[in-house]
Design a protein around this motif. Structure first.
Motif, PDB file in Angstrom:
ATOM      1  N   SER A   1       0.808  -1.231   0.000  1.00  0.00           N
ATOM      2  CA  SER A   1       0.000   0.000   0.000  1.00  0.00           C
ATOM      3  C   SER A   1       0.839   1.278   0.000  1.00  0.00           C
ATOM      4  O   SER A   1       0.291   2.372   0.051  1.00  0.00           O
ATOM      5  N   MET A   2       2.155   1.130  -0.085  1.00  0.00           N
ATOM      6  CA  MET A   2       2.994   2.341  -0.173  1.00  0.00           C
ATOM      7  C   MET A   2       2.784   3.008  -1.540  1.00  0.00           C
ATOM      8  O   MET A   2       2.656   2.333  -2.557  1.00  0.00           O
ATOM      9  N   GLY A   3       2.768   4.329  -1.539  1.00  0.00           N
ATOM     10  CA  GLY A   3       2.603   5.068  -2.804  1.00  0.00           C
ATOM     11  C   GLY A   3       1.288   5.818  -2.850  1.00  0.00           C
ATOM     12  O   GLY A   3       0.623   6.009  -1.827  1.00  0.00           O
ATOM     13  N   THR A   4       0.905   6.234  -4.057  1.00  0.00           N
ATOM     14  CA  THR A   4      -0.314   7.031  -4.205  1.00  0.00           C
ATOM     15  C   THR A   4      -1.535   6.124  -4.313  1.00  0.00           C
ATOM     16  O   THR A   4      -1.544   5.203  -5.139  1.00  0.00           O
ATOM     17  N   ASP A   5      -2.536   6.398  -3.469  1.00  0.00           N
ATOM     18  CA  ASP A   5      -3.781   5.633  -3.529  1.00  0.00           C
ATOM     19  C   ASP A   5      -4.542   6.049  -4.788  1.00  0.00           C
ATOM     20  O   ASP A   5      -4.890   7.229  -4.954  1.00  0.00           O
ATOM     21  N   LEU A   6      -4.803   5.094  -5.669  1.00  0.00           N
ATOM     22  CA  LEU A   6      -5.391   5.446  -6.968  1.00  0.00           C
ATOM     23  C   LEU A   6      -6.856   5.882  -6.865  1.00  0.00           C
ATOM     24  O   LEU A   6      -7.372   6.543  -7.761  1.00  0.00           O
ATOM     25  N   PHE A   7      -7.528   5.543  -5.775  1.00  0.00           N
ATOM     26  CA  PHE A   7      -8.931   5.955  -5.607  1.00  0.00           C
ATOM     27  C   PHE A   7      -9.025   7.422  -5.197  1.00  0.00           C
ATOM     28  O   PHE A   7      -9.912   8.132  -5.635  1.00  0.00           O
ATOM     29  N   SER A   8      -8.114   7.860  -4.290  1.00  0.00           N
ATOM     30  CA  SER A   8      -8.265   9.204  -3.714  1.00  0.00           C
ATOM     31  C   SER A   8      -7.040  10.101  -3.926  1.00  0.00           C
ATOM     32  O   SER A   8      -7.044  11.241  -3.483  1.00  0.00           O
TER      33      SER A   8
ATOM     34  N   GLY B   1       7.971  11.059   2.777  1.00  0.00           N
ATOM     35  CA  GLY B   1       8.498  12.266   2.137  1.00  0.00           C
ATOM     36  C   GLY B   1       9.399  11.998   0.938  1.00  0.00           C
ATOM     37  O   GLY B   1      10.056  12.909   0.435  1.00  0.00           O
ATOM     38  N   GLN B   2       9.460  10.755   0.488  1.00  0.00           N
ATOM     39  CA  GLN B   2      10.322  10.407  -0.655  1.00  0.00           C
ATOM     40  C   GLN B   2       9.494  10.434  -1.943  1.00  0.00           C
ATOM     41  O   GLN B   2       8.534   9.671  -2.079  1.00  0.00           O
ATOM     42  N   MET B   3       9.918  11.289  -2.875  1.00  0.00           N
ATOM     43  CA  MET B   3       9.222  11.368  -4.175  1.00  0.00           C
ATOM     44  C   MET B   3       9.224  10.008  -4.885  1.00  0.00           C
ATOM     45  O   MET B   3       8.259   9.634  -5.548  1.00  0.00           O
ATOM     46  N   GLN B   4      10.352   9.282  -4.735  1.00  0.00           N
ATOM     47  CA  GLN B   4      10.496   8.013  -5.468  1.00  0.00           C
ATOM     48  C   GLN B   4       9.491   6.960  -5.018  1.00  0.00           C
ATOM     49  O   GLN B   4       9.246   5.984  -5.722  1.00  0.00           O
ATOM     50  N   LEU B   5       8.916   7.186  -3.811  1.00  0.00           N
ATOM     51  CA  LEU B   5       7.959   6.191  -3.303  1.00  0.00           C
ATOM     52  C   LEU B   5       6.527   6.490  -3.732  1.00  0.00           C
ATOM     53  O   LEU B   5       5.617   5.712  -3.438  1.00  0.00           O
ATOM     54  N   LEU B   6       6.313   7.611  -4.431  1.00  0.00           N
ATOM     55  CA  LEU B   6       4.940   7.965  -4.829  1.00  0.00           C
ATOM     56  C   LEU B   6       4.332   6.901  -5.750  1.00  0.00           C
ATOM     57  O   LEU B   6       3.126   6.678  -5.746  1.00  0.00           O
TER      58      LEU B   6
END
Lengths: 505, 149
Positions: free
Chosen positions: A181-188, A196-201
Motif C-alpha cells: 500500500s505504499m505510494g499514491t492511492d489510486l482511488f483518492s 516524504g520520498q518522491m520516489q515512493l509515490l
C-alpha cells in the motif's frame, strides 16, 4: 476452444525455433540453479525478470516456467550426491537418495529421480491442461466480493501452511500488505507511507522486493558458512545411470502416488512442493511392504518425493493461470511477470490469450522431455557445477541482482532499497519468519484492497455484501476457520488442562 | 524467552501502531465508499494484535538467554551487506563496472581469503564478463563512470 485444438495451437507456439530455444534456456538454467545450493528458482526468476521486459511474452513465460520446473529436477542431484538439498523441496530426497549413493547406487538414484520427475511432471501438466479451462470458465461469474474472498482465503492458507510459526507467517503477510500500500492511492490520490520520498509515490517495484528478499537474503544466509562442497562420485556412462527393471517395478506405485499427491497439493495455495514431497514420502512408507527400510536407501523413497515435487508445478499453475492467485513465492513472481507484460491474470487469461496458455502447456511437455535428456546422460557434467568455487559464484549472483534492479529502470534509489530488502530477507531467515507470505502479500495487497473497496462501493458501504453472496460467503467462512483454527485448538488445550487440573483437585 | 521472537514482535507491534496512527489521519469512509485509510487501518490493527501475541508468547516458558554477540558467520553476512551498500553508493560516481569489480575484489580477498592475484583476476574477469553480456550483448543501460563504463 477444446483441449485438442488448444494443444495443437500450443505445440505450434512451443515448437517455434525461438520458443524451443527459450524453453531450453529455461530448463538448462533451472537445472543449474536447482543443483546450486543457496540459489533457488524464486531468486533466479526474480533476477531474470527485468531482462524479459523486451521479450515476446510467450517466449518469456516459457523460459521462466522452464526455470521453475527445471530447478526441481536439478535439486535432486545435490540431494543425492551431497546430502544437501539444492532447493527446499529436495529435503526428503536426501533421506534415501544419499544413502543409495553411499552404497554405490548414485547412478540408479539419479536415474530414478529423473524418470520419476519426468513421469509425474508430465502428469502434472496433463492435470493443468484438463482442469484449468473449466475452473477459468467457472470463475467468470466472480465479481469483486468473490475475488476479495478468494484472496483472503489464499493468504490465510499460505499463512497457515508456510513456516513453523503461524503468528510469524501472519505477520510476514501483513508486512507484505503494508509494502503493497505504499505510494499514491489510486482511488483518492492520497500519498500513503511515502516518508516524504518522491520516489515512493509510485510505490515499490515488486522486482526490488522479490530480488532483495529471495536472492540477496539467500546469498547472505549462504555466505555465513563458507567451504567447498564434497560430492560423491557420479558413475560414468548412461548404462550406469539407468535403474534396473526391478527398480522400476518397485516404483510403480511411487510414480502414481507422486503424480497425484503432488498435483493436488500444488493446487492448494501455500502448501508447496516441500509439503507435497513429505506427504508423498509418508504415503509411500505407509503402504510399503518394508517401511523399516525407508531411510536406508530404497528406490521408492527417491521416486515418490521427486515425483510429487515435479507434479506440484502443474498444480501450482492452476490457481495462477485461472484465478490470478499465486500460491507460493515463485508463482507470485510469475504473476508479477504476467502483469508486467501487460496481461490481466484471471479467468479471462486463457480465453483472451490462448496462445500464451496453450503455448506454456505444450512447452512444459517439451521441457520435461528436454530435462529427462539433460538429467540422464548429462548428469555427470551437471554435477561438475557443484565444483564451481563460491568465491566466483557469490559476487556473480550479487552482480546479477544489481543488474536486475538497475535494468528494471529503478535507478539508484531502488538499488538502495534492494540492500534494505536483502537485510530484511536475511533477518527473516535468521528469525525463522517465512518469506513466501510476505511476497504474496506484496503481490496481492493492491488487488485485494481494490476488490474490497469496489465491493463496498457496490454495496454503498455495507459489509454484508461479502457474506450475502454464496461463493464469497463460503470462501470467507473457510478463511475465518483457517485463521482462527490455531486459536480454537489452543483454547481447547487450555480447557482440557483446566478440566484435568480441577479433576485432580 | 525467545529473544528474537520477543524483539521482532515488539518491533512489529510498533510498526502496526504506526500504521494505525498514519491510517487514522486518512479518510476512513467517503460518500463514494471506503477511503485511503480503510484497508491500512484494519491490517495495522491486525499487525498490532498478532505482534503483541508473538511477543507475549515468547515470554512464556523457558529461561531468558543473554543476548549473543554476532557469530563469525553473521559477521561475514554483515560484511557483505556493508560492501553491497558501499557498492550502491559508488554506482553513480565510478559506474557499475568499476564498483562491481571492487565489490568482487573485496569479497574474494577478505571473505573467501584468496590471494590478491586470485581476487584481482576474479574482479577483472567478472566485471568484464558482466559488461560484455549485459551492456554489450543485451544493451542494458547501467550507470557509467568517468571512464565511460
Amino acid at each position: 476452444m477444446d483441449v485438442i485444438s488448444g494443444l495443437w495451437q500450443g505445440f505450434a507456439v512451443a515448437l517455434a525455433p525461438v520458443n524451443l530455444m527459450w524453453c531450453f534456456v529455461g530448463v538448462f538454467l533451472g537445472t543449474v540453479v536447482g543443483i546450486l545450493p543457496g540459489l533457488g528458482p524464486a531468486a533466479t526468476i526474480a533476477m531474470l525478470l527485468p531482462l524479459t521486459y523486451r521479450m515476446d511474452p510467450s517466449g518469456a513465460i516459457i523460459m521462466l516456467a522452464g526455470i521453475y520446473y527445471g530447478a526441481k529436477y536439478g535439486g535432486s542431484t545435490t540431494a543425492i550426491l551431497l546430502n544437501v538439498p539444492g532447493e527446499s523441496a529436495s529435503v526428503v530426497t536426501c533421506l534415501d537418495g544419499y544413502q543409495m549413493a553411499r552404497k554405490g547406487r548414485a547412478g540408479a538414484a539419479l536415474g530414478i529421480a529423473a524418470i520419476a520427475s519426468f513421469v509425474a511432471g508430465t502428469a502434472g501438466v496433463l492435470g493443468l491442461m484438463l482442469i484449468a479451462p473449466p475452473i477459468a470458465k467457472f470463475a467468470l461469474s466472480f465479481s469483486s466480493p468473490e475475488y476479495f474472498a478468494l484472496m483472503a482465503l489464499g493468504l490465510a492458507l499460505v499463512s497457515l501452511l508456510a513456516g513453523h510459526s503461524y503468528l510469524k507467517a501472519l505477520l510476514a503477510m501483513l508486512v507484505g500488505l503494508w509494502i503493497a500500500s505504499m505510494g499514491t492511492d489510486l482511488f483518492s490520490s492520497t500519498s500513503r507511507f511515502t516518508f516524504g520520498q518522491m520516489q515512493l509515490l509510485d510505490g515499490i517495484e515488486f522486482v526490488v522486493v522479490a530480488i532483495g528478499i529471495f536472492a540477496i537474503g539467500e546469498v547472505l544466509a549462504t555466505v555465513e558458512s563458507p567451504g567447498d562442497a564434497q560430492t560423491l562420485p557420479v558413475p560414468k556412462g548412461l548404462r550406469n545411470l539407468l535403474p534396473t527393471v526391478q527398480d522400476l517395478k518397485d516404483c510403480r506405485f511411487a510414480f502414481a502416488n507422486g503424480s497425484i499427491v503432488g498435483f493436488l497439493i500444488g493446487v492448494l495455495p501455500g502448501a508447496g512442493s516441500t509439503i507435497a514431497s513429505f506427504i508423498s514420502y509418508g504415503i509411500e512408507k505407509a503402504v510399503s511392504k518394508h517401511p523399516e527400510k525407508f531411510g536406508t536407501g530404497v528406490v521408492e523413497g527417491v521416486a515418490a518425493p521427486e515425483g510429487a515435487n515435479n507434479a506440484e508445478t502443474g498444480g501450482a499453475l492452476v490457481p495462477l493461470l485461472t484465478l490470478g492467485i499465486p500460491g507460493s513465492g515463485t508463482t507470485a513472481i510469475l504473476l508479477a511477470a504476467l502483469v508486467l507484460w501487460g496481461f490481466k491474470p484471471g479467468p479471462l487469461l486463457i480465453a483472451d490469450n490462448p496462445s500464451l496458455f496453450w503455448g506454456l502447456v505444450a512447452s512444459m511437455y517439451v521441457g520435461n522431455v528436454m530435462l529427462l535428456v539433460l538429467n540422464l546422460p548429462l548428469v555427470p557434467l551437471f554435477a561438475q557445477i557443484l565444483r564451481l568455487p563460491p568465491f566466483v559464484l557469490m559476487p556473480g549472483i550479487l552482480g546479477v541482482c544489481l543488474v536486475g534492479v538497475l535494468s528494471a529502470g529503478g535507478g539508484l534509489f531502488d538499488a538502495g532499497l534492494l540492500v534494505l530488502f536483502g537485510v530484511l530477507g536475511y533477518a527473516m531467515r535468521k528469525l525463522d519468519y517465512p518469506t513466501a507470505p510476505l511476497v504474496l502479500g506484496v503481490v496481492l495487497g493492491d488487488s485485494m484492497e481494490r476488490a474490497l473497496r469496489q465491493s463496498l462501493m457496490m454495496s454503498q458501504g455495507e459489509l454484508s455484501i461479502l457474506v450475502s453472496r454464496p461463493i464469497s460467503a463460503v470462501m470467507l467462512c473457510l478463511a475465518a476457520v483457517i485463521l482462527f483454527l490455531p486459536v480454537i485448538k489452543r483454547f481447547n488445550r487450555w480447557r482440557t488442562q483446566a478440566i484435568d487440573t480441577s479433576g485432580d483437585a | 524467552m525467545k529473544q528474537g521472537d520477543f524483539w521482532s514482535g515488539l518491533a512489529l507491534a510498533v510498526l502496526g501502531g504506526g500504521i494505525v496512527f498514519a491510517a487514522s489521519g486518512w479518510d476512513y469512509l467517503t460518500p463514494e465508499g471506503p477511503g485511503a485509510g480503510f484497508f491500512p487501518l484494519w491490517y495495522g490493527i491486525a499487525m498490532l494484535i498478532v505482534a503483541l501475541l508473538l511477543a507475549a508468547q515468547s515470554l512464556r516458558g523457558g529461561t531468558a538467554h543473554p543476548s549473543q554477540a554476532f557469530s563469525a558467520g553473521q559477521r561475514r553476512a554483515l560484511a557483505v551487506i556493508v560492501a553491497l551498500a558501499i557498492t550502491v553508493a559508488l554506482l553513480k560516481p565510478i559506474g557499475f563496472t568499476v564498483a562491481f569489480g571492487l565489490l568482487t575484489l573485496f569479497l574474494v580477498r577478505y571473505l573467501y581469503q584468496r590471494t590478491w592475484g586470485v581476487a584481482a583476476g576474479s574482479a577483472v574477469a567478472l566485471s568484464a564478463g558482466f559488461y560484455l553480456v549485459f551492456v554489450f550483448a543485451l544493451g542494458v543501460e547501467l550507470p557509467a563512470g568517468p571512464l565511460g563504463f
